[in-house]
Design an enzyme around this catalytic site. Structure first.
Site, mmCIF file in Angstrom:
data_model
loop_
_atom_site.group_PDB
_atom_site.id
_atom_site.type_symbol
_atom_site.label_atom_id
_atom_site.label_comp_id
_atom_site.label_asym_id
_atom_site.label_seq_id
_atom_site.Cartn_x
_atom_site.Cartn_y
_atom_site.Cartn_z
ATOM 1 N N GLU A 156 93.917 87.468 75.536
ATOM 2 C CA GLU A 156 93.401 88.799 75.230
ATOM 3 C C GLU A 156 94.426 89.873 75.590
ATOM 4 O O GLU A 156 95.079 89.797 76.638
ATOM 5 C CB GLU A 156 92.081 89.040 75.972
ATOM 6 C CG GLU A 156 91.005 88.028 75.591
ATOM 7 C CD GLU A 156 89.614 88.451 76.028
ATOM 8 O OE1 GLU A 156 89.486 89.506 76.679
ATOM 9 O OE2 GLU A 156 88.650 87.725 75.713
ATOM 10 N N ASN A 182 91.091 83.442 78.325
ATOM 11 C CA ASN A 182 89.802 82.767 78.459
ATOM 12 C C ASN A 182 90.030 81.298 78.129
ATOM 13 O O ASN A 182 90.256 80.941 76.962
ATOM 14 C CB ASN A 182 88.758 83.370 77.522
ATOM 15 C CG ASN A 182 88.363 84.773 77.948
ATOM 16 O OD1 ASN A 182 88.376 85.697 77.143
ATOM 17 N ND2 ASN A 182 88.018 84.944 79.214
ATOM 18 N N GLU A 217 83.022 84.469 69.863
ATOM 19 C CA GLU A 217 83.446 84.935 68.537
ATOM 20 C C GLU A 217 84.405 83.984 67.836
ATOM 21 O O GLU A 217 85.071 84.360 66.866
ATOM 22 C CB GLU A 217 84.073 86.327 68.653
ATOM 23 C CG GLU A 217 85.306 86.413 69.534
ATOM 24 C CD GLU A 217 84.993 86.633 71.005
ATOM 25 O OE1 GLU A 217 85.915 86.993 71.741
ATOM 26 O OE2 GLU A 217 83.815 86.450 71.409
ATOM 27 N N ARG A 261 76.541 90.132 66.865
ATOM 28 C CA ARG A 261 75.694 89.448 67.844
ATOM 29 C C ARG A 261 74.321 90.111 67.840
ATOM 30 O O ARG A 261 74.163 91.229 68.319
ATOM 31 C CB ARG A 261 76.299 89.528 69.232
ATOM 32 C CG ARG A 261 77.712 89.000 69.330
ATOM 33 C CD ARG A 261 78.184 88.989 70.778
ATOM 34 N NE ARG A 261 79.604 88.674 70.878
ATOM 35 C CZ ARG A 261 80.211 88.351 72.017
ATOM 36 N NH1 ARG A 261 79.516 88.322 73.142
ATOM 37 N NH2 ARG A 261 81.497 88.079 72.032
ATOM 38 N N ASP A 263 32.608 118.863 55.794
ATOM 39 C CA ASP A 263 31.477 119.243 56.641
ATOM 40 C C ASP A 263 30.305 118.299 56.491
ATOM 41 O O ASP A 263 29.560 118.056 57.447
ATOM 42 C CB ASP A 263 31.039 120.674 56.319
ATOM 43 C CG ASP A 263 30.243 121.296 57.467
ATOM 44 O OD1 ASP A 263 30.138 120.657 58.528
ATOM 45 O OD2 ASP A 263 29.747 122.424 57.317
ATOM 46 N N ASP A 269 35.388 133.051 63.494
ATOM 47 C CA ASP A 269 35.535 132.988 64.942
ATOM 48 C C ASP A 269 34.180 132.656 65.533
ATOM 49 O O ASP A 269 33.139 133.152 65.057
ATOM 50 C CB ASP A 269 36.048 134.310 65.518
ATOM 51 C CG ASP A 269 36.207 134.251 67.026
ATOM 52 O OD1 ASP A 269 37.179 133.602 67.485
ATOM 53 O OD2 ASP A 269 35.362 134.818 67.739
ATOM 54 N N LYS A 309 28.741 132.235 57.031
ATOM 55 C CA LYS A 309 28.813 130.873 57.572
ATOM 56 C C LYS A 309 27.620 130.643 58.482
ATOM 57 O O LYS A 309 27.605 131.070 59.638
ATOM 58 C CB LYS A 309 30.135 130.698 58.325
ATOM 59 C CG LYS A 309 30.394 129.303 58.843
ATOM 60 C CD LYS A 309 31.790 129.219 59.430
ATOM 61 C CE LYS A 309 32.045 127.888 60.106
ATOM 62 N NZ LYS A 309 31.878 126.747 59.218
ATOM 63 N N HIS A 363 27.511 129.591 53.059
ATOM 64 C CA HIS A 363 27.534 128.223 53.588
ATOM 65 C C HIS A 363 26.369 128.070 54.548
ATOM 66 O O HIS A 363 26.136 128.915 55.409
ATOM 67 C CB HIS A 363 28.855 127.983 54.341
ATOM 68 C CG HIS A 363 28.883 126.719 55.133
ATOM 69 N ND1 HIS A 363 29.359 125.532 54.628
ATOM 70 C CD2 HIS A 363 28.502 126.443 56.412
ATOM 71 C CE1 HIS A 363 29.272 124.589 55.550
ATOM 72 N NE2 HIS A 363 28.752 125.117 56.650
ATOM 73 N N HIS A 407 23.355 124.896 56.356
ATOM 74 C CA HIS A 407 22.989 123.501 56.604
ATOM 75 C C HIS A 407 21.504 123.340 56.310
ATOM 76 O O HIS A 407 20.732 124.279 56.398
ATOM 77 C CB HIS A 407 23.306 123.109 58.046
ATOM 78 C CG HIS A 407 24.781 123.020 58.325
ATOM 79 N ND1 HIS A 407 25.435 121.834 58.504
ATOM 80 C CD2 HIS A 407 25.730 123.986 58.439
ATOM 81 C CE1 HIS A 407 26.723 122.062 58.720
ATOM 82 N NE2 HIS A 407 26.917 123.365 58.691
#
Length: 1180
Positions: free
Chosen positions: A313, A328, A334, A379, A574, A680, A743, A773, A775
Site C-alpha cells: 500500500e 498486507n 478488494e 462494500r 362535517d 371564531d 354557522k 349551516h 345540524h
C-alpha cells in the site's frame, strides 16, 4: 512433456483463469524441481464472505473444505458452504473465538486438514498463528511466519522499505507505548500525525490527530481498538499526508523468489480509514507513476522473499510523490477487482503456490499479465451513513440482490431471515461491476444496487449510489478526503420499503388490533362499497370554473344571481365528523369522487377539509391532510372546495403567530382550496378579521360566518339576541367578506328563528350571498333549511342521505325532493342522489366502531337545552366510552349544561365547545356539581384547556369572564389581554424546515412544515408511524381497521402500475421476546415479520393503584398517557404545583400537587399509559 502439452492445450481452451484447474490434473505427472503436494482438505480460519469465497475456490479445485464457527455464528451461511463445520471458542466472546489458535489447530489436526487459509482480519497477519500451523505440520496458505512477522510489524516493514530504497513517510522507528513518545515525534515533525496499529490494518487502530487536545484521547482509542481487533495494542506514529490518493499494488510471490504484480487498485474512497469503494485500475494514474509503484512493490516483496498473495500500500500526494505505508500479508477484501480486470483467480493462485507450484508453472509471468477494462467494488454494509455509519443489527426480513451481466456478488450471510449481530464486521455483500471503463462500470454498479431489496436492517446502499453519481468520482480523481469534502453524499434518497412496512402494519393489527382507538366493538362490513358507473371523458363545468374565470367577487355575484337553491355537500367532512368521529379515510373519499364530479357539478361546493379533519387525518388515520386535498382536487376539478378556518386558530385549537395563519391560507389555496369558511368559537372579531384577511390575501373566497347559539325567538334570553347577530354581521361585511355565513353548530336554529335571522340579514345586505349551516340533532334540520331558503338564503348545507340526520346535516335527498319544481329547485338529479347514497350506505358500515348510532338511535331535542354541537356530540360520546364513562353519557350531557353556565354561557364552536366538553367530563369523572366546582376551584386540577381559556388563550368571550371563578382558577398565572396571537413572535419557517429535515430526512415538503407548525407533536408521531408502517392509506378500510383473516388474499395498489398481491398465511406462537412471527405471501414469495404482542407484554406489568386513604399518594384523575413529567424524586413541591401532564384523546390535564412536601417516589415516565387511579407519585 506430453502432460505439459496437454496442460498448454487446456490453457488455450479455457483461458488463463482456468489454467490452474487444468494444471492440477497433470502436475503430479510432470517432473518439477521442488516438492509439490496437492491439498485434499483445507480449513478456513475465518467467517462470512471470505470464508465462503475460499470454500468456493477449493470446491472448484476438488478440495474438501472445513469451516469453524463461534457460538454466535451458528446460523451463519459459511457453515453451510463447507463440507464440514466445527464449533470453536466455546464460552469465549465472539471475536476471541476466531482468535483462539489452540482450538483452530485442534480442529485441523482432529480432522486431517492439510492446510489453513486465514482469510483477512482475525489471525491472517499473526505470525504466531502461521508458525503454529507449520509446527503442527499444517500448511499456512500465505507468507512464511517470518515474513508475516516482518510485514505485520509496521515499524520493521518501514525499515525494510527504506533498505530496499522505497520512499516512506516520516514515522517512528519502533512501536510506541506512551503519549510522551508521540509528543516527542510531534515536536520534530509537527501536526497532523496518524496513529496506526502495529500489527493489523483495515482501518482499525487508526486515529488522525490535529492538535494536542486530541492527542491523549486518540492514543487511548487507537490502542484499545487495536488490542480488541488484533490482540496487540502496539501503535506507531507517522506524519499524516494531507489529501493523498490511497493506491495499492497486488503482488504474488513463489518459493523460488519470483514476484509479479497484478497492477494497482485505487482505494481512496474511505471513511474512518476503512475502504468503501475500490477501483482497478486507478483512474487517471500517470503511466510513469504506475511503473514506479509496481516496481517498488515488487522490489519490496523480493527484498523479503515474499511468498503467496499480498498487497503493498502507498500514499500518493498531490505532487505525484508516492510513499510506502504498509504491506498486507494476506488476501485483501478488494482482491475481487484485480481478479476481474486480470482474469486471475487469486485464491486459486494462493492455494497452488502453497501446494508448491511456481508462478511460471501457473503461467503467471509478468509479461503475460494484462488488465482489461475497469472493475469497481462496493462494500454493502449494515451501516447507517446518516448516523456516522453506525452499524445496524437485527433480522433481515427481505433480501433480493442485483444481478446481470458484468456483476459479481461475494456475499456473507445475506439471506432472508439472517440475523445481523453486533459482534462482527458489518459487511453484508461485496458487489463488483466489470466493464470497459469506469463510467460504464459505475452505471452497471448503480443499476445493480438499485435492484437490491434489503429490509429489516439499514444499509449504506443509498450512500453508495450517491458516490456513483458524483461527477468527481466519474470524471476526475478522488483522494482520501473525498467523503469529508462532499457532504452532499449524505443527502440520500432512502428506500421506501413500502411493501415490507405494510406487512408489518398488517401483522401488528393481526396481533394487537388497530392502533386507532375503537370506542366500541362493532362488526365492520366485509364488503367494499360498490362505486356507481362513471362516464368517460372530462366532467362538466361547474361553479369552480366560474371562480377561476371571475375571481372571488365575480363568483359571489354569480352565486347571488343564481336561480334556485344552491347546496353544499358536507359528506366529505362535517357529516362524518358528526356521525363517525371524523374517521372517514381518503381511500373511501377518493373512490366516489369521480362520480361526484360528473353528476354533481352544479353544487355550490364540497366541504371537505380543515377543522377537525386536519389533525384527525394525522392523529388517527396516519394520513397527510395535504395529500388528501391534492388527490381530491385532481379527481374533482369542477366543484369548489370549502374548508373551515378557525380564524386566528387556523385549523388548530390554539393560537398561532400571524405569519403562520397567512402562510397556511396561501398554501391551502395553492393546493386546491377555494372557499374559506372563517369563524371564531367566541365570535371574537379580532380573531375573525385576521383569518379573513389571510384567506383574502391568499386569493380565496372569504365566507365569514356568524356562530349561532341560543334562541332568538326566546325573548327571555337576551345575551345572544337578533340585534347581537345583526351588529356582528355589520362588522363582518365591513371587514370585506364575499359571502355571509350562519354557522349553527349545535342545530339550535329552529325554523322560526331561521326565517327571522335570514330575513333580517337579507334586508340589510340584499346583494350579499347568505349561506346557512346547521345540524339535524333535534330532527328539524330540513324544516329549518327550507325556512332559511324561503327567507332569502342562497346556499344551505346538506349531507347525502345515509350520512345525514341526527348530529349531521339535513338530508340532501329531502332538500332536493322538497324543492323540485319550485322556485328553489336545486337542479340536482334525484336518481343520482340515490346512487350516491347507495355508495355511502355501504361505506358507513366500514366505520361501525365509530358510529354514533351504537348508543344514539335517533335525533334528540334535548340539544335545545344542552346545546352540544353536532360534531362534538359524537366526539364526546367517543371520548366518554374511551375513558370508561360510556354509562355516564347522560350525566355528561347534563354536566355540559352546567359547565357552560360555569364558563359564562359561551358560543360553543371548536375550540370553545371542547373547553365546555372537557370541563363537563372532568366534573363527571370527579363527581362534581357546579357549586362544588365554584367552591373548590382553587384546589382542583382543571383540564389545561379550561385553564388556558381563563388565561385568555382563545380570545375574550362576549360579556367577559365569570368571576370570581376565573381568579380562583388562575391564581397567579399570567393573563392575555386582547387578541392572543398578536403578541406571539413570528414563526421561523426556515428553521422549522431545517429542524424537520434533521429529524425526518431531506424529503420534507413545504406542506409537512406547515403541518408541523399547526400540530408539531401529532405531525412527528405521524411521520414516525409512517416511517415504521408505510403508506397505510393504500389499504382498504377493513384491512386498516381489522387486518386480514388467515388465508385471505387481497391486493394493495401502491400507485398506478404498482400493485401488491398479498395473502395472510399464519400467525406464529409467542417467543421469549414477547413477539409473534406473522407469515405472508407477497407477490408469490414467502415473507414474514416479527410483531411484539403488546397484550402479552402488558400482562407482565402491573401498575399500582393510588390508595385514597394514604395521604400523599397521587392517582391519575383519568385514563391517558403521560406526555410530560415535571418533577423528580427528592424534589420539594408546593400545593398546586404541576406534577405531570396527562393526555387522553385530545384533552390534556395538568395534575397538580394536592399538598406540599417532597417527592418520595415517582411511579411514572413519559409515554406511560395509565388507567384511572393508577399511582403517579408519592409525596411526604
Amino acid at each position: 512433456m506430453l502432460h505439459l502439452l496437454l496442460a498448454k492445450r487446456r490453457l488455450s481452451h479455457y483461458g488463463l483463469w482456468n489454467f490452474a484447474v487444468a494444471w492440477r490434473s497433470v502436475v503430479t505427472k510432470a517432473t518439477i524441481p521442488f516438492e509439490h503436494k496437492p491439498f485434499k482438505k483445507v480449513l478456513v480460519a475465518n467467517r462470512g464472505e471470505i470464508a465462503t469465497r475460499v470454500f468456493r475456490a477449493c470446491t472448484e479445485l476438488g478440495i474438501r473444505t472445513v469451516a469453524v464457527y463461534s457460538e454466535q455464528d451458528i446460523g451463519q451461511i459459511h457453515r453451510q458452504k463447507a463440507d464440514e463445520a466445527y464449533l470453536i471458542g466455546r464460552g469465549l466472546p465472539p471475536v476471541q473465538a476466531y482468535l483462539h489458535i489452540p482450538d483452530i489447530i485442534r480442529v485441523a489436526k482432529e480432522n486431517s486438514v492439510d492446510a489453513i487459509h486465514p482469510g483477512y482480519g482475525f489471525l491472517s497477519e499473526r505470525s504466531d498463528f502461521a508458525q503454529a500451523c507449520l509446527t503442527d505440520g499444517i500448511k499456512f496458505i500465505g507468507p512464511s511466519p517470518e515474513v508475516v512477522r516482518k510485514m505485520g510489524d509496521k515499524v520493521e516493514a518501514r525499515a525494510i522499505a527504506i533498505e530496499a530504497g522505497v520512499p516512506v513517510v516520516a514515522g517512528t522507528s519502533m512501536p510506541i507505548s506512551s503519549v510522551a513518545e508521540a509528543r516527542a515525534f510531534i515536536e520534530t515533525y509537527s501536526f497532523p500525525i496518524i496513529f496506526k496499529a502495529a500489527f493489523g490494518g483495515g482501518g482499525r487502530g487508526m486515529r488522525v490527530v490535529h492538535s494536542y487536545e486530541e492527542l491523549e484521547e486518540s492514543f487511548q482509542r487507537a490502542y484499545s481498538e487495536a488490542l480488541s481487533a488484533f490482540g496487540n495494542g502496539s501503535l506507531f506514529v507517522e506524519k499524516f499526508v494531507e489529501k493523498p490518493r490511497h493506491i495499492e499494488v497486488q503482488i504474488l510471490g513463489d518459493k523460488l523468489g519470483n514476484v509479479v504484480h497484478l497492477f494497482e487498485r485505487d482505494c481512496s474512497i474511505q471513511r474512518r480509514h476503512q475502504k468503501v469503494v475500490e477501483i482497478a485500475p486507478a483512474l487517471q494514474l500517470d503511466a510513469n507513476l504506475r511503473d514506479r509503484l509496481t516496481a517498488d512493490a515488487v522490489k519490496l516483496a523480493k527484498q523479503v522473499r515474499y511468498e503467496n498473495a499480498g498487497t503493498v500500500e502507498f500514499l500518493v500526494d498531490q505532487n505525484g510523490q508516492h510513499y510506502f505505508i504498509e504491506v498486507n500479508s494476506r488476501l485483501q477484501v478488494e482482491h475481487t477487482v484485480t481478479e476481474e480486470i486480470t482474469g486471475v483467480d487469486l485464491v486459486h493462485a494462493q492455494i497452488h503456490i502453497a501446494e508448491g507450484l511456481s508462478l511460471p508453472q501457473l503461467s503467471l509471468e509478468q509479461e503475460k499479465i494484462r488488465y482489461n477494462g475497469c472493475a469497481i467494488q462496493c462494500r454493502v454494509t449494515t451501516e447507517d451513513p446518516s448516523r456516522g455509519f453506525q452499524p445496524d443489527t437485527g433480522r433481515i426480513e427481505v433480501f433480493r440482490s442485483g444481478e446481470g451481466m458484468g456483476i459479481r456478488l461475494d456475499s456473507a450471510s445475506a439471506f432472508q431471515g439472517a440475523v445481523i449481530s453486533p459482534h462482527y464486521d458489518s459487511l453484508l455483500v461485496k458487489v463488483i461491476a466489470h466493464a470497459t471503463n469506469q463510467q460504464v462500470a459505475a452505471r452497471k454498479m448503480g443499476r445493480a444496487l438499485a435492484e437490491f431489496r434489503i429490509r429489516g436492517v439499514k444499509t449504506n446502499i443509498p450512500f453508495l449510489q450517491n458516490v456513483l453519481d458524483n461527477s468527481q468520482f466519474l470524471n476526475g480523481t478522488v483522494d482520501t478526503q473525498f467523503i469529508d469534502e462532499n457532504p452532499d453524499l449524505f443527502n440520500m434518497k432512502l428506500s421506501q420499503n413500502r411493501a415490507q412496512k405494510l406487512l408489518l402494519y398488517l401483522g401488528h393489527v393481526m396481533v394487537n388490533g388497530t392502533p386507532t382507538p375503537l370506542p366500541i366493538k362493532a362488526k365492520i362490513s366485509a364488503l367494499d362499497p360498490i362505486i356507481p358507473d362513471i362516464p368517460l371523458g372530462e366532467p362538466p363545468s361547474g361553479f369552480r370554473d366560474v371562480l377561476l374565470q371571475s375571481g372571488p367577487e365575480g363568483f359571489a355575484k354569480a352565486v347571488r344571481e343564481h336561480p334556485g337553491l344552491l347546496l353544499m355537500d358536507t359528506t366529505f367532512r362535517d357529516a362524518h365528523q358528526s356521525l363517525l368521529a371524523t374517521r372517514v379515510r381518503t381511500h373511501d373519499l377518493k373512490a366516489i369522487s369521480p362520480f361526484l364530479s360528473h353528476h354533481f357539478s352544479n353544487l355550490f361546493g364540497l366541504e371537505n377539509w380543515g377543522g377537525a379533519t386536519f389533525d384527525v387525518a394525522m392523529r388517527f388515520l396516519y394520513e397527510c391532510p395535504w395529500r388528501r386535498l391534492q388527490e381530491l382536487r385532481a379527481l374533482i376539478p369542477n366543484i369548489p372546495f370549502m374548508m373551515l378556518l378557525r380564524g386566528a386558530n387556523a385549523v388548530g385549537y390554539t393560537n398561532y403567530p400571524d405569519n403562520a395563519v397567512f402562510r397556511f391560507c396561501e398554501m391551502a389555496k395553492e393546493n386546491g382550496m377555494d372557499i374559506f369558511r372563517v369563524f371564531d368559537s367566541l365570535n371574537y372579531l379580532p380573531n375573525m378579521t385576521l383569518g379573513m384577511e389571510a384567506a383574502g390575501q391568499a386569493g380565496g373566497v372569504v365566507e365569514a360566518s356568524i356562530s349561532y347559539t341560543g334562541d332568538i325567538t326566546d325573548t327571555s334570553r337576551t345575551k345572544y339576541n337578533l340585534q347581537y347577530y345583526i351588529e356582528l354581521a355589520d362588522d363582518l361585511v365591513h371587514a370585506g367578506t364575499h359571502i355571509l355565513g350562519i354557522k349553527d353548530m349545535a342545530g339550535l336554529l329552529k325554523p322560526a328563528a331561521a326565517r327571522i335571522l335570514v330575513d333580517a340579514l337579507r334586508q340589510r345586505f340584499p346583494h350579499l350571498p347568505i349561506h346557512v349551516h346547521s345540524h339535524d340533532t333535534a330532527g328539524a334540520g330540513v324544516a329549518s333549511m327550507l325556512a332559511a331558503a324561503e327567507a332569502g338564503a342562497d346556499i344551505v348545507d346538506v349531507a347525502v342521505d345515509p350520512m345525514s340526520g341526527m348530529t349531521s346535516q339535513p338530508s340532501m335527498g329531502a332538500l332536493v325532493a322538497c324543492t323540485k319544481r319550485t322556485h328553489l329547485d336545486t337542479g340536482l338529479d334525484l336518481h343520482k342522489v340515490f346512487e350516491y347514497a347507495d355508495y355511502w350506505e355501504a361505506a358507513r358500515q366500514l366505520y361501525a366502531p365509530f358510529d354514533c348510532t351504537a348508543t344514539m338511535k335517533s335525533g334528540n331535542a334535548d340539544v335545545y337545552e344542552n346545546e352540544i354541537p353536532g360534531g362534538q356530540y359524537t366526539n364526546l360520546h367517543f371520548q366518554a366510552h374511551s375513558m370508561g364513562l360510556g354509562h355516564k353519557f347522560k350525566a355528561v350531557k347534563k354536566a355540559y349544561i352546567e359547565a357552560n353556565k360555569l364558563l359564562g354561557d359561551l358560543i360553543k364552536v371548536t375550540p370553545s365547545s371542547k373547553i365546555v366538553g372537557d370541563l363537563a367530563q372532568f366534573m363527571v369523572q370527579n363527581d362534581l356539581t357546579k357549586e362544588e366546582v365554584e367552591e373548590r376551584a382553587e384546589e382542583l386540577s382543571f383540564p389545561s384547556s379550561v385553564v388556558e381559556f381563563f388565561q385568555g388563550a382563545i380570545g375574550i368571550p362576549y360579556g367577559g369572564y365569570p368571576e370570581p371563578l376565573r381568579s380562583k382558577i388562575l391564581k397567579d398565572l399570567p393573563r392575555i389581554e386582547g387578541r392572543p396571537g398578536a403578541s406571539l413572535p413570528l414563526l421561523d419557517f426556515t428553521k422549522l424546515e431545517q429542524d424537520l429535515k434533521a429529524e425526518h430526512g431531506e424529503d420534507v415538503t413545504p406542506e409537512d412544515v406547515m403541518s408541523a407548525a399547526m400540530y408539531p407533536k401529532v405531525f412527528n408521531e405521524m411521520k414516525e408511524f409512517t416511517m415504521q408502517f408505510g403508506p397505510v392509506e393504500c389499504l382498504n378500510t377493513r384491512l386498516f381497521l381489522e387486518g386480514p383473516k388467515i388465508a385471505e388474499a387481497f391486493e394493495v395498489e401502491l400507485e398506478r402500475g404498482k400493485t401488491l398481491h398479498i395473502k395472510a398465511l399464519a400467525l406464529g406462537d409467542l417467543n421469549k421476546n414477547g413477539q409473534r412471527e406473522v407469515f405472508f405471501e407477497l407477490n408469490g414469495q414467502l415473507r414474514s415479520v416479527l410483531v411484539k404482542d403488546l397484550t402479552a407484554i402488558k400482562e407482565l406489568h402491573f401498575h399500582p393503584k393510588a390508595q385514597k386513604d394514604i395521604l400523599g399518594q397521587v392517582g391519575a384523575p383519568m385514563p391517558g398517557n403521560i406526555i410530560e413529567v415535571k418533577v423528580k424524586e427528592g424534589e420539594q413541591v408546593e400545593r398546586g404545583q404541576p406534577l405531570c401532564i396527562l393526555s387522553a384523546m385530545k384533552m390534556e390535564t395538568i395534575v397538580n400537587a394536592p399538598m406540599s412536601g417532597m417527592i418520595r417516589k415517582l411511579h411514572i415516565s413519559q409515554g406511560l399509559h395509565l388507567e384511572g387511579d393508577d399511582l403517579i407519585l408519592e409525596i411526604e
